[in-house]
Design a protein around this motif. Structure first.
Motif, PDB file in Angstrom:
ATOM      1  N   LEU A  47       0.987  -1.036  -0.011  1.00 24.47           N
ATOM      2  CA  LEU A  47      -0.142   0.070   0.149  1.00 24.47           C
ATOM      3  C   LEU A  47       0.902   1.108   0.082  1.00 24.47           C
ATOM      4  O   LEU A  47       1.882   1.376   0.761  1.00 24.47           O
ATOM      5  N   LEU A  48       0.615   2.100  -0.955  1.00 21.30           N
ATOM      6  CA  LEU A  48       1.510   3.407  -1.026  1.00 21.30           C
ATOM      7  C   LEU A  48       0.538   4.514  -0.597  1.00 21.30           C
ATOM      8  O   LEU A  48      -0.407   4.787  -1.303  1.00 21.30           O
ATOM      9  N   ALA A  49       0.837   5.351   0.220  1.00 14.69           N
ATOM     10  CA  ALA A  49       0.129   6.542   0.700  1.00 14.69           C
ATOM     11  C   ALA A  49       1.062   7.668   0.469  1.00 14.69           C
ATOM     12  O   ALA A  49       2.062   7.825   0.707  1.00 14.69           O
ATOM     13  N   CYS A  50       0.342   8.600  -0.250  1.00 13.76           N
ATOM     14  CA  CYS A  50       0.996   9.836  -0.644  1.00 13.76           C
ATOM     15  C   CYS A  50       0.088  11.073  -0.465  1.00 13.76           C
ATOM     16  O   CYS A  50      -0.968  11.135  -0.129  1.00 13.76           O
ATOM     17  N   GLU A  51       0.688  12.368  -0.474  1.00 20.75           N
ATOM     18  CA  GLU A  51       0.217  13.509  -0.001  1.00 20.75           C
ATOM     19  C   GLU A  51      -0.686  13.879  -1.012  1.00 20.75           C
ATOM     20  O   GLU A  51      -1.817  14.385  -0.895  1.00 20.75           O
ATOM     21  N   ASP A  52      -0.098  13.809  -2.368  1.00 21.76           N
ATOM     22  CA  ASP A  52      -1.087  14.281  -3.409  1.00 21.76           C
ATOM     23  C   ASP A  52      -0.814  13.041  -4.706  1.00 21.76           C
ATOM     24  O   ASP A  52       0.486  12.723  -5.077  1.00 21.76           O
ATOM     25  N   GLN A  67       1.926   0.885  -9.696  1.00 24.78           N
ATOM     26  CA  GLN A  67       1.498   0.879  -8.227  1.00 24.78           C
ATOM     27  C   GLN A  67       0.412   1.952  -7.992  1.00 24.78           C
ATOM     28  O   GLN A  67       0.521   2.784  -8.461  1.00 24.78           O
ATOM     29  N   LYS A  68      -0.928   1.413  -7.308  1.00 24.94           N
ATOM     30  CA  LYS A  68      -1.892   2.031  -6.945  1.00 24.94           C
ATOM     31  C   LYS A  68      -1.457   2.861  -5.700  1.00 24.94           C
ATOM     32  O   LYS A  68      -0.738   2.415  -4.688  1.00 24.94           O
ATOM     33  N   SER A  69      -1.822   4.158  -5.602  1.00 27.24           N
ATOM     34  CA  SER A  69      -1.714   4.920  -4.255  1.00 27.24           C
ATOM     35  C   SER A  69      -3.048   5.450  -3.506  1.00 27.24           C
ATOM     36  O   SER A  69      -4.084   5.323  -4.257  1.00 27.24           O
ATOM     37  N   VAL A  70      -2.787   5.859  -2.419  1.00 29.99           N
ATOM     38  CA  VAL A  70      -4.072   6.441  -1.677  1.00 29.99           C
ATOM     39  C   VAL A  70      -3.671   7.816  -1.344  1.00 29.99           C
ATOM     40  O   VAL A  70      -2.392   7.728  -0.877  1.00 29.99           O
ATOM     41  N   ALA A  71      -4.680   8.656  -0.860  1.00 30.90           N
ATOM     42  CA  ALA A  71      -4.068   9.897  -0.388  1.00 30.90           C
ATOM     43  C   ALA A  71      -4.220  10.116   1.183  1.00 30.90           C
ATOM     44  O   ALA A  71      -4.900   9.457   1.939  1.00 30.90           O
ATOM     45  N   TYR A  72      -3.065  10.455   1.567  1.00 37.33           N
ATOM     46  CA  TYR A  72      -2.961  10.628   3.077  1.00 37.33           C
ATOM     47  C   TYR A  72      -2.273  12.059   3.457  1.00 37.33           C
ATOM     48  O   TYR A  72      -1.036  12.422   3.011  1.00 37.33           O
ATOM     49  N   HIS A  73      -3.204  13.157   3.754  1.00 40.57           N
ATOM     50  CA  HIS A  73      -2.360  14.499   4.119  1.00 40.57           C
ATOM     51  C   HIS A  73      -3.344  15.052   5.212  1.00 40.57           C
ATOM     52  O   HIS A  73      -4.067  14.456   6.038  1.00 40.57           O
ATOM     53  N   GLU A  74      -2.927  16.355   5.294  1.00 37.16           N
ATOM     54  CA  GLU A  74      -3.204  16.978   6.526  1.00 37.16           C
ATOM     55  C   GLU A  74      -4.889  17.253   6.746  1.00 37.16           C
ATOM     56  O   GLU A  74      -5.500  16.825   7.757  1.00 37.16           O
ATOM     57  N   HIS A  75      -5.646  17.355   5.519  1.00 41.91           N
ATOM     58  CA  HIS A  75      -6.923  17.249   5.603  1.00 41.91           C
ATOM     59  C   HIS A  75      -7.961  16.079   5.800  1.00 41.91           C
ATOM     60  O   HIS A  75      -9.086  15.975   5.947  1.00 41.91           O
ATOM     61  N   ASP A 107       4.444  17.964   7.516  1.00 43.28           N
ATOM     62  CA  ASP A 107       3.256  17.166   7.063  1.00 43.28           C
ATOM     63  C   ASP A 107       2.889  16.574   8.106  1.00 43.28           C
ATOM     64  O   ASP A 107       3.493  16.285   8.959  1.00 43.28           O
ATOM     65  N   PRO A 108       1.595  15.655   8.110  1.00 40.19           N
ATOM     66  CA  PRO A 108       1.148  15.295   9.275  1.00 40.19           C
ATOM     67  C   PRO A 108       1.559  13.849   9.488  1.00 40.19           C
ATOM     68  O   PRO A 108       1.179  13.085  10.414  1.00 40.19           O
ATOM     69  N   GLY A 109       2.708  13.282   8.766  1.00 42.54           N
ATOM     70  CA  GLY A 109       2.994  12.045   8.847  1.00 42.54           C
ATOM     71  C   GLY A 109       3.725  11.576  10.237  1.00 42.54           C
ATOM     72  O   GLY A 109       3.653  10.406  10.549  1.00 42.54           O
TER      73      GLY A 109
END
Length: 295
Positions: A47-52, A67-75, A107-109
């Motif tokens: 699983l790949l989590a990225c800001e944008d 590779q598919k990615s999912v969003a993980y960011h401040e909001h 960033d919120p990581g």
């Protein structure tokens, strides 16, 4: 999950990953700055989590990583974080990237890492590019003791208060700044730290129009005060000289209020300038802002 990546037309199979949270540094501009280990991690993670996802997709496409990615960011951290933790709980390899550079820097990581460690999962750093260290290395400023202060406040008074509280720190200060606030920030540095304090502006690091300029704060404020500046910017401030002390922002405000009770604003600013050594014009503007805030 097995995966491949491509370099110069050669497909390379990535080795499998152990379960854990992989913190992957990505290029800050030049996509060739990616490391082999980072490519292996991006290709093989479950699983790949990225800001944008759109920005990360450019990097994945460059190296033919399917590779598919999912969003993980401040909001969306409150919603996306638990899903990533659940994947870790299932024994998956989860990779986390930011838009550019090393994750967790502005960033919120860090929240996700803390929660993952608390749940007993591993956090594995995959080191690489960092605008903070790249800018510092090219600045010519002292590197033995430095402090990253993130993004400066957007509002002028809050920004000046922040800088006033840091003006006597004997470490090289490193901040991120937006192009449209750069001129105001440099003027504030010259006012609060002194016009002779060395400052470096690093713009568009690793990109085609990279510029790194170091000089006295007063001269830098003049140089970047005209015309629009574009690109990602890192601002660095030299350590305060030995013996230099700068009045605390709260003390300055208290002095201005005391003087204003007995004299007009212009005279109060002049008297405060004599007491603190700070520019009269800056103190006058600060006084006007205080009066406006107090109604």
């Amino acid at each position: 999950m097995a995966g491949t990546f491509t370099i110069a037309g050669h497909a390379i199979e990535a080795p499998p990953l152990e379960p854990g949270l992989y913190l992957v540094a990505t290029p800050i501009g030049n996509l060739r700055d990616i490391t082999i280990r980072a490519l292996e991690t991006l290709a093989a993670c479950d699983l790949l989590a990225c800001e944008d996802t759109r920005i990360t997709r450019r990097l994945l496409d460059r190296y033919a990583i399917a590779q598919k990615s999912v969003a993980y960011h401040e909001h969306n951290a409150a919603e996306a974080g638990p899903r990533l933790l659940a994947a870790l709980g299932e024994g998956q390899a989860v990779a986390l990237v930011s838009d550019a550079g090393t994750p967790l820097v502005s960033d919120p990581g860090y929240r996700l890492v803390g929660e993952a460690l608390a749940a007993g999962h591993r956090a594995i750093p995959i080191p690489g590019p960092s605008a903070v260290l790249a800018g510092l290395a090219a600045s010519g400023l002292p590197t033995d003791d430095f402090r990253f202060i993130g993004f400066l406040p957007a509002k002028d008074k809050a920004r000046r208060d922040r800088l006033a509280g840091l003006a006597d720190v004997r470490s090289t200060l490193i901040a991120f700044e937006s192009p449209h606030r750069l001129a105001a920030t440099l003027r504030a540095i010259a006012d609060l730290c002194g016009p002779d304090r060395p400052v470096c502006v690093a713009r568009e690091l690793t990109k085609r129009f990279e510029t790194v300029v170091t000089g006295p704060a007063g001269e830098m404020a003049g140089r970047f005060g005209e015309g629009a500046v574009k690109g990602e910017i890192v601002v660095m401030i030299a350590p305060a000289p030995e013996g230099q002390t700068v009045p605390d922002a709260a003390d300055i405000d208290a002095l201005l209020k005391t003087l204003l009770a007995d004299m007009p604003a212009a005279r109060a600013a002049r008297e405060a300038s004599r007491t603190t050594g700070l520019p009269r014009a800056d103190l006058y503007n600060r006084l006007l802002a205080m009066k406006k805030a107090d109604g």
